[in-house]
Design a protein around this motif. Structure first.
Motif, PDB file in Angstrom:
ATOM      1  N   PRO A 261       0.853  -1.190   0.000  1.00 30.59           N
ATOM      2  CA  PRO A 261       0.000   0.000   0.000  1.00 30.59           C
ATOM      3  C   PRO A 261       0.892   1.244   0.000  1.00 30.59           C
ATOM      4  O   PRO A 261       1.846   1.324   0.773  1.00 30.59           O
ATOM      5  N   LEU A 262       0.610   2.168  -0.879  1.00 31.12           N
ATOM      6  CA  LEU A 262       1.414   3.394  -0.954  1.00 31.12           C
ATOM      7  C   LEU A 262       0.549   4.585  -0.563  1.00 31.12           C
ATOM      8  O   LEU A 262      -0.529   4.788  -1.108  1.00 31.12           O
ATOM      9  N   LYS A 263       1.068   5.364   0.346  1.00 31.73           N
ATOM     10  CA  LYS A 263       0.293   6.492   0.859  1.00 31.73           C
ATOM     11  C   LYS A 263       0.414   7.697  -0.079  1.00 31.73           C
ATOM     12  O   LYS A 263       1.524   8.057  -0.478  1.00 31.73           O
ATOM     13  N   PHE A 264      -0.697   8.298  -0.360  1.00 32.92           N
ATOM     14  CA  PHE A 264      -0.685   9.548  -1.137  1.00 32.92           C
ATOM     15  C   PHE A 264      -0.062  10.659  -0.288  1.00 32.92           C
ATOM     16  O   PHE A 264      -0.480  10.912   0.838  1.00 32.92           O
ATOM     17  N   ARG A 265       0.965  11.297  -0.825  1.00 34.03           N
ATOM     18  CA  ARG A 265       1.571  12.465  -0.171  1.00 34.03           C
ATOM     19  C   ARG A 265       1.244  13.680  -1.030  1.00 34.03           C
ATOM     20  O   ARG A 265       1.261  13.582  -2.257  1.00 34.03           O
ATOM     21  N   ILE A 280      -3.210   6.891  11.662  1.00 33.46           N
ATOM     22  CA  ILE A 280      -4.150   5.846  12.085  1.00 33.46           C
ATOM     23  C   ILE A 280      -4.736   5.155  10.851  1.00 33.46           C
ATOM     24  O   ILE A 280      -4.831   3.935  10.782  1.00 33.46           O
ATOM     25  N   GLU A 281      -5.084   5.957   9.866  1.00 43.50           N
ATOM     26  CA  GLU A 281      -5.575   5.386   8.603  1.00 43.50           C
ATOM     27  C   GLU A 281      -4.504   4.526   7.931  1.00 43.50           C
ATOM     28  O   GLU A 281      -4.826   3.510   7.315  1.00 43.50           O
ATOM     29  N   ASP A 282      -3.260   4.933   8.039  1.00 44.66           N
ATOM     30  CA  ASP A 282      -2.188   4.136   7.435  1.00 44.66           C
ATOM     31  C   ASP A 282      -2.150   2.742   8.052  1.00 44.66           C
ATOM     32  O   ASP A 282      -2.068   1.738   7.354  1.00 44.66           O
ATOM     33  N   PHE A 283      -2.223   2.706   9.374  1.00 44.71           N
ATOM     34  CA  PHE A 283      -2.117   1.391  10.026  1.00 44.71           C
ATOM     35  C   PHE A 283      -3.372   0.556   9.822  1.00 44.71           C
ATOM     36  O   PHE A 283      -3.303  -0.664   9.707  1.00 44.71           O
ATOM     37  N   LYS A 284      -4.515   1.204   9.735  1.00 48.06           N
ATOM     38  CA  LYS A 284      -5.735   0.449   9.405  1.00 48.06           C
ATOM     39  C   LYS A 284      -5.617  -0.144   8.005  1.00 48.06           C
ATOM     40  O   LYS A 284      -6.040  -1.269   7.742  1.00 48.06           O
ATOM     41  N   MET A 285      -5.019   0.632   7.124  1.00 44.09           N
ATOM     42  CA  MET A 285      -4.832   0.153   5.749  1.00 44.09           C
ATOM     43  C   MET A 285      -3.981  -1.111   5.719  1.00 44.09           C
ATOM     44  O   MET A 285      -4.330  -2.106   5.070  1.00 44.09           O
ATOM     45  N   ALA A 287      -3.471  -3.215   8.137  1.00 44.25           N
ATOM     46  CA  ALA A 287      -4.150  -4.318   8.822  1.00 44.25           C
ATOM     47  C   ALA A 287      -5.222  -4.934   7.931  1.00 44.25           C
ATOM     48  O   ALA A 287      -5.279  -6.161   7.769  1.00 44.25           O
ATOM     49  N   VAL A 288      -6.046  -4.105   7.318  1.00 51.74           N
ATOM     50  CA  VAL A 288      -7.118  -4.649   6.471  1.00 51.74           C
ATOM     51  C   VAL A 288      -6.504  -5.382   5.269  1.00 51.74           C
ATOM     52  O   VAL A 288      -6.977  -6.444   4.870  1.00 51.74           O
ATOM     53  N   ALA A 289      -5.439  -4.832   4.731  1.00 49.41           N
ATOM     54  CA  ALA A 289      -4.778  -5.504   3.603  1.00 49.41           C
ATOM     55  C   ALA A 289      -4.318  -6.896   4.023  1.00 49.41           C
ATOM     56  O   ALA A 289      -4.521  -7.875   3.298  1.00 49.41           O
ATOM     57  N   ARG A 290      -3.701  -6.995   5.196  1.00 44.21           N
ATOM     58  CA  ARG A 290      -3.217  -8.313   5.650  1.00 44.21           C
ATOM     59  C   ARG A 290      -4.387  -9.295   5.831  1.00 44.21           C
ATOM     60  O   ARG A 290      -4.286 -10.482   5.512  1.00 44.21           O
ATOM     61  N   LEU A 291      -5.506  -8.767   6.324  1.00 47.39           N
ATOM     62  CA  LEU A 291      -6.643  -9.655   6.601  1.00 47.39           C
ATOM     63  C   LEU A 291      -7.368 -10.053   5.312  1.00 47.39           C
ATOM     64  O   LEU A 291      -7.796 -11.192   5.160  1.00 47.39           O
ATOM     65  N   TYR A 292      -7.486  -9.121   4.397  1.00 50.17           N
ATOM     66  CA  TYR A 292      -8.281  -9.371   3.184  1.00 50.17           C
ATOM     67  C   TYR A 292      -7.464 -10.120   2.113  1.00 50.17           C
ATOM     68  O   TYR A 292      -7.971 -11.002   1.437  1.00 50.17           O
ATOM     69  N   MET A 293      -6.198  -9.756   1.965  1.00 45.09           N
ATOM     70  CA  MET A 293      -5.356 -10.317   0.877  1.00 45.09           C
ATOM     71  C   MET A 293      -4.744 -11.632   1.353  1.00 45.09           C
ATOM     72  O   MET A 293      -3.515 -11.745   1.480  1.00 45.09           O
TER      73      MET A 293
END
Ligand code: MET
Length: 374
Positions: A261-265, A280-285, A287-293
């Motif tokens: 996941p790459l964060k928009f700067r 916080i959004e970065d870490f949620k991203m 986590a969800v990626a690990r769970l979904y993918m």
């Protein structure tokens, strides 16, 4: 967290989150609705615990890195992606750089007799640097150092080269493979969903085209990575759509190694008015990626984008890979306002960074063969 405490944490959640948690514990694939619900209602602590549980089930404490350097042949580009702070149009090419084959070979030679195992080649899409130019580069690198793994050219760059050379994707990929290309990086994916893609990077290859190039590479036995640019104008459902398409292709080919996941700067680009999302959004991203993918073996945090401290923290949110030493050879994120202005870490620094958070540093090659555990 051990099995018992994760089960307790899951049992304390509201009904729907509890069901998702139970699926994760029982290794059952999450649906798109599950993924969306996790983004919308999962607390950071719940997502962290659950993704860490999965990460440790897959990799234990192992945390991968590699020793690599980048070559960015040019930042002159025919495309105008609004989130990009790096490119210069051909009309303004005197503001950018264009490296000759000789200059790029000088970069490669700088690493002679050093332990780097990979060169990562990406850059702008230059109208005059064509398929044959890059095939020549690949051949010269391989002739000089056959063991160096060449991971090069995003699907966007490949699409342009192949079209210009009037070759099909299969023909173009085969040609570059024969010239020495070993694998392809994950860039250029951004957000596949056309509603968003048309607003942020309308003129480059679309989602279907990006996926087709990766599928073709996988069929030729090459591996690749996949990225997603998040945290701008997209909604959670677009992120899920993007991850769903990647997960489906991975089911078919098994050719992806890593999701990044790459964060928009928002520094110095056409989307500077769009605020960046919080950490916080970065870490949620992650986590969800690990769970979904669930079929992607690795989840990578790109430390030049996150900074070192956040890269450490990401290792508790599903991430098992923090990319490489890089040696100050990329400008993509520094030009977009990242804190790391000259990204480089020695092997010792990477090892220390991983050990500080009680993980086990493992040097890998591009294909995740273990080179050395520290
Ligand atoms: N040219 C690449 C792409 O859009 C990006 C490389 S990073 C400047 O895929």
């Amino acid at each position: 967290m051990n099995n018992e405490s994760i089960a307790r944490l899951v049992s304390e959640q509201e009904n729907e989150l509890r069901k998702i948690g139970e699926k994760v514990i029982n290794n059952i694939r999450l649906t798109d609705e599950d993924g969306l619900l996790l983004f919308e209602r999962g607390s950071l602590s719940f997502l962290g615990a659950l993704s860490n549980f999965v990460r440790e089930r897959m990799h234990g404490h192992q945390t991968f890195f590699n020793r690599n350097f980048h070559i960015e042949p040019t930042n002159v580009c025919v495309f105008s992606c609004h989130f990009c702070a790096y490119s210069r149009l051909y009309a303004h090419r005197e503001e950018g750089w264009e490296l000759s084959i000789e200059q790029m070979m000088d970069i490669v030679k700088k690493y002679d007799n050093r332990p780097e195992t990979e060169v990562h080649i990406v850059g702008g899409v230059h109208p005059k640097m064509n398929l044959h130019y890059f095939a020549d580069l690949l051949r010269q690198i391989k002739a000089h150092r056959p063991d160096l793994h060449i991971k090069g050219f995003t699907a966007v760059e490949l699409d342009y080269m192949f079209r210009k050379a009037k070759l099909s994707v299969a023909e173009g990929m085969q040609y570059l493979k024969e010239a020495g290309l070993d694998s392809i990086p994950g860039g250029g994916a951004e957000i596949f969903h056309e509603e968003i893609r048309n607003q942020i990077c309308a003129d480059k290859v679309d989602g279907a085209g990006w996926l087709h190039i990766h599928e073709t590479a996988h069929k030729l036995g090459m591996h690749s990575n996949a990225t997603m640019l998040y945290g701008h104008i997209e909604k959670y459902e677009h992120r899920i759509d993007h991850m769903q398409q990647l997960r489906a292709l991975q089911d078919k080919t098994g050719g992806f190694n890593t999701f990044i996941p790459l964060k928009f700067r928002n520094g110095d680009n056409d989307m500077s008015h769009v605020p960046e999302v919080s950490v916080i959004e970065d870490f949620k991203m992650y986590a969800v990626a690990r769970l979904y993918m669930d079929n992607f073996p690795h989840l990578k945090a790109y430390w030049p984008m996150l900074g070192r401290k956040n890269a450490q923290l990401s290792l508790a949110f599903g991430v098992d890979d923090i990319d490489g030493t890089i040696d100050d050879t990329t400008k993509i994120y520094s030009m977009a306002g990242a804190e790391e202005q000259s990204p480089a870490m020695t092997t010792e620094e990477i090892v220390t960074l991983i050990k500080q958070v009680n993980r086990k540093p493992v040097e890998r090659d591009t294909l995740y063969n273990i080179i050395q555990a520290y």
